[in-house]
Design an enzyme around this catalytic site. Structure first.
Site, PDB file in Angstrom:
ATOM      1  N   ARG A   1     -83.489 -41.841  18.697  1.00  0.00           N
ATOM      2  CA  ARG A   1     -82.681 -42.467  19.753  1.00  0.00           C
ATOM      3  C   ARG A   1     -81.229 -42.282  19.367  1.00  0.00           C
ATOM      4  NH1 ARG A   1     -80.072 -45.037  23.016  1.00  0.00           N
ATOM      5  NH2 ARG A   1     -80.781 -46.649  24.416  1.00  0.00           N
TER       6      ARG A   1
ATOM      7  N   ASP B   1     -76.703 -45.367  26.132  1.00  0.00           N
ATOM      8  CA  ASP B   1     -77.926 -45.732  26.839  1.00  0.00           C
ATOM      9  C   ASP B   1     -77.857 -45.075  28.210  1.00  0.00           C
ATOM     10  OD1 ASP B   1     -80.310 -46.848  27.629  1.00  0.00           O
ATOM     11  OD2 ASP B   1     -79.501 -48.868  27.903  1.00  0.00           O
ATOM     12  N   THR B   2     -78.299 -43.832  28.283  1.00  0.00           N
ATOM     13  CA  THR B   2     -78.217 -43.101  29.547  1.00  0.00           C
ATOM     14  C   THR B   2     -79.146 -43.719  30.583  1.00  0.00           C
ATOM     15  OG1 THR B   2     -79.904 -41.506  28.854  1.00  0.00           O
ATOM     16  CG2 THR B   2     -77.590 -40.923  28.431  1.00  0.00           C
TER      17      THR B   2
ATOM     18  N   GLU C   1     -82.162 -44.256  33.059  1.00  0.00           N
ATOM     19  CA  GLU C   1     -83.574 -43.931  32.797  1.00  0.00           C
ATOM     20  C   GLU C   1     -84.118 -42.869  33.748  1.00  0.00           C
ATOM     21  OE1 GLU C   1     -85.104 -45.076  30.135  1.00  0.00           O
ATOM     22  OE2 GLU C   1     -83.335 -46.272  29.657  1.00  0.00           O
TER      23      GLU C   1
END
Length: 147
Positions: free
Chosen positions: A37, A42-43, A45
């Site tokens: 990760r 936090d791209t 989803e």
């Protein structure tokens, strides 16, 4: 393997790209892949539901990794080695460029990187500040999620 676990850096081979902020790599001396990760991002989803801009982030990451000459995974000293899903956490260097940072700079993700102690510094600028500057640039240029 040992170098990465000790907090240094390992040159890896891409097994597969999962989404915009996770990929599977084979580390030196290993035959099984590890999911990694990407730290600080936090791209949107792509599974099980597809968020706006998720496919674009996934495609960008896959393209960069699949076309790389060399990929290095570095352990970030501020986050530890694993997340809550037993994935390794890492800073992903692709052909000399920090992919985590580029994803923020190009507007594929918001900046989630935080290092108030300024543990990592490059050219007299903390990595924390690099990520904040990247997000400001993406917003100013109205790139992807900021459009």
């Amino acid at each position: 393997v040992g170098e990465y676990l000790e907090g240094v850096i390992s040159r890896v081979t891409l097994h597969s790209s999962i989404d915009g902020d996770t990929a599977r790599f084979i580390f030196p001396g290993e035959t099984e892949y590890r999911s990694v990760r990407f730290v600080g991002i936090d791209t949107p989803e792509t599974y099980p539901n597809t968020d706006p801009w998720g496919p674009e982030a996934k495609a960008y990451t896959a393209s960069v990794l699949e076309n790389a000459t060399e990929i290095w995974v570095a352990k970030d000293p501020t986050t530890g080695l694993y997340d809550g899903y037993e994935r390794n956490l890492g800073l992903i260097w692709v052909d000399g460029v920090l992919l985590n940072y580029e994803l923020v700079r190009l507007g594929h993700t918001k900046n989630n990187y935080s290092d108030e102690d300024m543990t990592l510094v490059f050219e007299n600028v903390s990595l924390d500040r690099w990520f904040k500057n990247a997000e400001a640039e993406a917003k100013a240029e109205a790139r992807n999620i900021w459009s």
